[in-house]
Write an enzyme that holds these catalytic residues in place. Structure first.
Site, mmCIF file in Angstrom:
data_model
loop_
_atom_site.group_PDB
_atom_site.id
_atom_site.type_symbol
_atom_site.label_atom_id
_atom_site.label_comp_id
_atom_site.label_asym_id
_atom_site.label_seq_id
_atom_site.Cartn_x
_atom_site.Cartn_y
_atom_site.Cartn_z
ATOM 1 N N LYS A 50 -2.301 1.190 4.323
ATOM 2 C CA LYS A 50 -1.171 2.189 4.211
ATOM 3 C C LYS A 50 -1.336 3.657 4.457
ATOM 4 O O LYS A 50 -0.554 4.517 5.018
ATOM 5 C CB LYS A 50 -0.609 1.980 2.814
ATOM 6 C CG LYS A 50 -0.002 0.333 2.660
ATOM 7 C CD LYS A 50 1.241 0.319 3.417
ATOM 8 C CE LYS A 50 1.636 -1.009 3.014
ATOM 9 N NZ LYS A 50 2.953 -1.287 3.848
ATOM 10 N N GLU A 61 8.926 4.091 -1.170
ATOM 11 C CA GLU A 61 9.207 2.744 -1.892
ATOM 12 C C GLU A 61 7.647 2.122 -1.759
ATOM 13 O O GLU A 61 6.767 2.313 -1.113
ATOM 14 C CB GLU A 61 10.120 1.990 -1.060
ATOM 15 C CG GLU A 61 9.560 1.143 0.260
ATOM 16 C CD GLU A 61 8.868 1.803 1.344
ATOM 17 O OE1 GLU A 61 9.211 3.154 1.465
ATOM 18 O OE2 GLU A 61 8.098 1.342 2.209
ATOM 19 N N SER A 90 -6.399 -6.221 5.553
ATOM 20 C CA SER A 90 -5.198 -4.973 5.358
ATOM 21 C C SER A 90 -5.598 -4.035 3.949
ATOM 22 O O SER A 90 -5.597 -3.039 3.909
ATOM 23 C CB SER A 90 -3.926 -5.514 5.271
ATOM 24 O OG SER A 90 -3.689 -6.388 4.370
#
Lengths: 402, 257
Positions: A98, A120, A386
């Site tokens: 991210k 969010e 990830s």
């Protein structure tokens, strides 16, 4: 590393109007038009500015710790009888992919003259990555998070607060990622001038899906270079990634989209089973619709009400997918599979025992499908790992067999 | 002639448009609420089609939508309830909602159904002008349905002109950049209202968001043809045991009767 800019002539990149095939667009209320229009007009100009690219590259290298390793997982490879590489996004600062996007967007927000950041988050990884870059740049940060996710991802809530962010619980609807996104969009409507919304996934109104994919494209850019060094070819046989909204998958696929020799595998959250009523497998359960201002595949009732999804992993607990992925599904460019909660847990334990790596539950969904791929011993498979599983320890421990 | 056009041809000032959510507070309240609104002096009714994820709305209207959906409201149910309603209700009626349920129903089928039951206009805040113009405008026009667009304090003059050209019936001027029901000071928006008035749009203008009582209604009417009340009305009827009396009292205080 460089942000990919030239995508003209591709079947799989966004067109001038913000569409991937019939998916995409910007279905926003007029209150958001100036913000979204400003982004649409500015984002490619800003991204292509060499000073922006330099700043982005420097931060990814020195702050995030890129390039992230491409690790040949020897024992996992032996187990599945193929050459399996893990793209270690879990080793990034803040523990997930991210941060690639939040670094990019905070630099963009600065250039747009914004002072306040909203975001969010589902699993909390995007919230932590946003809180981190806001601390780095000295910007105010408000993160919306479903109240259910606040409970199941408590360590990340504490991290965001420690980084100086305000975490606001979203208490409407299913109280998960979808509702956190609604609340963030509402905040943006109410604060249209000074606020930038750092959307965390490859969804939302144009240009977010394309912008997020471009920031995440460092993943596939590095995979190509690293595979070339390790195997003599930049192209694997398979790239496997989990999909909630789809940002890590968009990044892992990006430089392979037009290279059809490389098989793209997307793994959705099957929850308790696709037809159990507790699932987030959007391509299997969804129909074309509009969620969070984007036309895409969406889990909905016959009346067009958005269905509340279920996944054990908060990051995949989303009733839609990004429009790029809807297009990849429709054109059959990517194969879409799904993993149940149980399979994901098992894959998480397996990677921990075989390789000493505790994966995020999201990434465990991707790993769980290795068993279902028709692999040959010579096949080169890249799995996008990830994120790391620290945030999911509570869930892992709860389900651990004695 | 479309009933909205007829209304504004006859009444240029102080037009009162009240928003109510279909199927709220109870499933079968849709028509009684509309009837009471007409009886007690609403000039126009904006009927909300409940949606699970109403992005442009604040908590009060969202809660009313959630409640209506729990009551069993759906677009199919709403059109059933509206069958024959024109025998009782003459004021213009506008359906307000989000694009997804309409897409799901089928835009053409939706427009035809609206025309069949006697709906005059539609507000879909998340339908962009471009998509409307290229994909849907002919279907709306064929069915005599007016699509009403929103403008906000941040909308540029050029865009307001374009919206005015594309809108039919009236232009919905959002008083401040916000979701519904936010308590922002109307006084702060004076410059925006004056700018809007000076533009002399071809459509009438109704101001919405933040209108809740006589003072705010009168303030809005100084700059426009009238105003829209939503959140305050939903709050008023949410727990009412006598819808008709509650609505009579609500409208009386707004109009200062």
């Amino acid at each position: 590393m460089e942000i990919a800019l030239n995508t003209k002539g591709s079947r799989y990149h966004v067109d001038d109007k913000g569409y991937y095939g019939r998916f995409g667009g910007a279905y926003i209320p007029e209150m958001l038009f100036p913000n979204v229009d400003e982004l649409q007009q500015q984002y490619l100009k800003i991204l292509s500015d060499p000073s922006f690219q330099q700043e982005f590259e420097d931060l990814l290298r020195d702050y995030v710790g890129r390039p992230s390793p491409l690790y040949f997982a020897k024992r996992l490879s032996e187990h599945y009888q193929a050459k399996i590489y893990l793209k270690r996004e879990d080793l990034n600062h803040t523990g997930a992919h991210k941060v690639n996007n939040t670094i990019g967007q905070i630099l963009l927000a600065k250039r747009l003259g914004k002072h306040r950041i909203i975001a969010e988050t589902g699993a909390g990884q995007h919230g932590v990555a946003t809180a981190t870059v806001c601390a780095l740049m000295g910007m105010e940060c408000v993160v919306y998070m479903g109240s259910i996710d606040i409970e199941r991802q408590a360590p990340n809530v504490s991290r965001m607060q420690m980084l100086g962010a305000t975490v606001v619980p979203a208490t409407s609807g299913s109280k998960t990622l979808k509702d956190a996104t609604n609340e963030a969009i509402r905040d943006w409507i109410n604060n249209p001038v000074d606020t930038h919304y750092i959307l965390g996934t490859a969804a939302g109104p144009h240009p977010y899906p394309d912008m997020v994919a471009r920031f995440q494209s460092v993943i596939s850019e590095e995979i190509r270079r690293q595979l070339q060094e390790k195997t003599g070819s930049p192209d694997p046989d398979y790239v496997v990634a989990c999909i909630g909204g789809g940002s890590n998958a968009a990044g892992a696929y990006y430089h392979y989209l037009d290279n059809e020799k490389v098989k793209l595998v997307a793994v959705e959250a099957g929850g308790k089973g696709v037809h159990s009523g507790f699932s987030a497998a959007t391509t299997q359960l969804g129909e074309i619709g509009i969620i969070h201002a984007s036309k895409t595949l969406l889990m909905q009732t016959d009346d067009g009400q958005i269905v509340e999804p279920h996944s054990i992993s908060a990051g995949l607990d989303y009733p839609g997918i990004g429009p790029l992925h809807a297009h990849l599904y429709e054109t059959k460019r990517a194969v879409f599979l799904n993993t149940t909660d149980e399979e994901a847990l098992a894959a998480g334990y397996q990677l921990s025992r075989l390789e000493g790596i505790i994966p995020a539950l999201e990434s465990a969904h991707a790993l769980a499908k290795l068993k279902d791929l028709p692999l040959n011993p010579d096949d080169v498979v890249v799995v996008c790992l990830s994120g790391r599983g620290d945030k999911d320890l509570g869930t892992y421990i709860k389900h651990m067999q004695p | 002639m479309n009933r909205i056009d007829k209304l504004f041809a006859e009444k240029k000032d102080n037009v009162l448009n009240i928003y109510c959510t279909a199927g709220f507070p109870n499933l079968e309240d849709t028509l009684p609420v509309m009837t009471a609104l007409q009886t007690h002096g609403a000039d126009l009714i904006e009927l909300g089609m409940p949606f699970s994820d109403p992005l442009a709305d604040g908590p009060v209207i969202q809660d009313s939508s959630t409640r209506a959906l729990h009551n069993g409201m759906s677009l199919h149910k709403l059109f059933e309830q509206l069958q024959g309603f024109r025998n009782k209700i003459q004021v213009p009626v506008i359906l307000m909602g989000y694009i997804n349920p309409v897409l799901r129903y089928g835009v053409e089928a939706f427009c035809e159904k609206c025309a069949e039951v006697g709906v005059d206009g539609v507000i879909l805040p998340d339908l962009p002008m471009d998509e409307y113009e290229t994909d849907y405008k002919p279907v709306f026009e064929k069915n005599g349905l007016h699509l009403i667009f929103l403008v906000t304090p941040e909308t540029s003059e050029a865009r307001i002109r374009r919206i005015d050209n594309l809108s039919k019936g009236f232009v919905y001027a959002v008083s401040s950049s916000s979701t519904t029901g936010k308590d922002k000071n109307m006084g702060d928006q004076q410059a925006y209202f004056e700018k809007l008035k000076a533009l002399q749009l071809q459509n009438p203008v109704l101001i919405g968001f933040g209108i809740k009582d006589k003072a705010t209604f009168d303030a809005a009417c100084n700059y426009s043809n009238g105003a829209i009340i939503g959140t305050a009305f939903i709050k008023a009827i949410a727990d009412s045991s006598d819808i008709d009396n509650t609505i009579a009292a609500f409208i009386a205080q707004v109009k200062g009767n």
